[in-house]
Design an enzyme around this catalytic site. Structure first.
Site, PDB file in Angstrom:
ATOM      1  N   PRO A 158       0.557  -0.966  -0.168  1.00  0.00           N
ATOM      2  CA  PRO A 158       0.024   0.282   0.101  1.00  0.00           C
ATOM      3  C   PRO A 158       0.899   0.958   0.197  1.00  0.00           C
ATOM      4  O   PRO A 158       0.742   2.334  -0.179  1.00  0.00           O
ATOM      5  CB  PRO A 158      -0.470   0.194   1.720  1.00  0.00           C
ATOM      6  CG  PRO A 158      -0.966  -1.635   1.341  1.00  0.00           C
ATOM      7  CD  PRO A 158       0.267  -1.820   1.175  1.00  0.00           C
ATOM      8  N   GLU A 195       1.277  -8.312   8.243  1.00  0.00           N
ATOM      9  CA  GLU A 195       1.533  -7.201   8.544  1.00  0.00           C
ATOM     10  C   GLU A 195       1.643  -6.514   7.700  1.00  0.00           C
ATOM     11  O   GLU A 195       1.618  -5.029   7.349  1.00  0.00           O
ATOM     12  CB  GLU A 195       1.332  -6.600  10.042  1.00  0.00           C
ATOM     13  CG  GLU A 195       1.451  -5.514  10.374  1.00  0.00           C
ATOM     14  CD  GLU A 195       0.185  -5.126  10.620  1.00  0.00           C
ATOM     15  OE1 GLU A 195      -0.258  -3.480  10.387  1.00  0.00           O
ATOM     16  OE2 GLU A 195      -0.774  -5.731   9.979  1.00  0.00           O
ATOM     17  N   ASP A 239      -5.387   2.102 -26.338  1.00  0.00           N
ATOM     18  CA  ASP A 239      -5.968   2.885 -24.543  1.00  0.00           C
ATOM     19  C   ASP A 239      -6.592   3.341 -23.942  1.00  0.00           C
ATOM     20  O   ASP A 239      -5.807   4.365 -24.165  1.00  0.00           O
ATOM     21  CB  ASP A 239      -5.665   1.240 -23.956  1.00  0.00           C
ATOM     22  CG  ASP A 239      -5.631  -0.241 -24.433  1.00  0.00           C
ATOM     23  OD1 ASP A 239      -6.926   0.147 -24.488  1.00  0.00           O
ATOM     24  OD2 ASP A 239      -5.118  -1.167 -24.290  1.00  0.00           O
ATOM     25  N   ARG A 257       0.013  -7.499 -21.728  1.00  0.00           N
ATOM     26  CA  ARG A 257      -0.995  -6.860 -22.964  1.00  0.00           C
ATOM     27  C   ARG A 257      -0.215  -6.418 -23.757  1.00  0.00           C
ATOM     28  O   ARG A 257      -0.871  -6.096 -24.659  1.00  0.00           O
ATOM     29  CB  ARG A 257      -2.180  -6.588 -22.116  1.00  0.00           C
ATOM     30  CG  ARG A 257      -2.722  -5.550 -21.653  1.00  0.00           C
ATOM     31  CD  ARG A 257      -3.869  -5.447 -20.996  1.00  0.00           C
ATOM     32  NE  ARG A 257      -4.864  -5.060 -22.563  1.00  0.00           N
ATOM     33  CZ  ARG A 257      -4.827  -3.662 -23.134  1.00  0.00           C
ATOM     34  NH1 ARG A 257      -4.497  -2.887 -23.184  1.00  0.00           N
ATOM     35  NH2 ARG A 257      -5.864  -4.189 -23.805  1.00  0.00           N
TER      36      ARG A 257
END
Length: 245
Positions: A90, A117, A170, A155
């Site tokens: 994160p 954790e 895209d 991709r």
């Protein structure tokens, strides 16, 4: 490209790597996937890969030894290639299409998927080259984040998609969101395809697509337009879009 994944739950990747574009890319010889359970590298007699954090606190922390040994072993197997070692967490850099394009030019990627954790800080400081977050939320582990990154990178490999223009057009590849798309029928329950797309005039169609891309970006992600190097014509169209809104 060679893609290695270090995970405590390697079975999570079976369906992902065996489906759709990821499967076809491997069958074409464009990429090789290999998932390793880094528990196999622990020196702990109970096969533990985590421990309590120094200083106290909730949760368990991944110890450095198994991951250091696993990454070093993968590097020895591919001594001619200097891999990017990517930690999913994160606190990492917010993932973007630009980052996907950067990683797609590498020959060897190693993804480190943690659980519990967190990681011993020495893993961040001395083992990995990149820390990536796929969004401002917390998942149980890094596996799903790794799948997202691997899919977006694979991709982009030449030959992965049937149409070579697909990844170029895209959303985010140009910096803006993609324009609306339509297919047959031209009239579905009274909802009609814009006339310009049926005209056969490629110049007008391309202009419509750029303007609609600007419109969608302005309405949904105006932050993407900040500092973007627009052409004089694109700036004019953007002003028109703003006035129409």
């Amino acid at each position: 490209m060679k893609i290695d994944v270090l995970s405590l739950f390697p079975e999570m990747f079976t369906g992902v790597f065996g489906s759709s574009i990821l499967k076809k890319s491997q069958e074409k010889g464009l990429v090789q996937y290999h998932v390793t359970d880094f528990r196999e590298y622990t020196e702990n007699k109970h096969r533990r890969v985590d421990d309590y954090p120094y200083g106290g606190g909730a949760g368990m922390v991944l110890t450095p030894q198994p991951l250091f040994d696993a990454v070093e072993a993968l590097k020895r197997e591919n001594e001619t290639q200097q891999p990017r070692v990517i930690l999913l967490c994160p606190q990492g850099e917010r993932y973007s299409q630009r980052k996907a394009e950067e990683l797609s030019k590498e020959s060897h990627l190693i993804f480190v998927c943690g659980h519990y954790e967190g990681y011993d800080e020495r893993i961040r400081e001395n083992l990995v080259t990149d820390e990536i977050s796929i969004g401002d939320f917390v998942l149980t582990g890094g596996e799903l984040g790794a799948m997202v990154v691997i899919d977006s990178v694979t991709r982009l490999l030449p030959g992965a998609l049937g149409n070579e223009e697909s990844p170029v057009k895209d959303s985010f590849s140009s910096g803006m969101l993609e324009h609306p798309q339509y297919t047959r029928p031209a009239d579905f329950r009274g909802m009609k395809v814009p006339e310009v797309l049926l005209s056969g005039n490629h110049k007008n169609i391309e202009e419509w697509r750029v303007k609609e891309s600007l419109r969608r970006t302005w309405r949904r992600r105006p932050d993407l337009l900040e500092g973007m190097d627009l052409t004089p014509q694109e700036k004019k169209w953007l002003e028109e879009v703003k006035k129409e809104d």
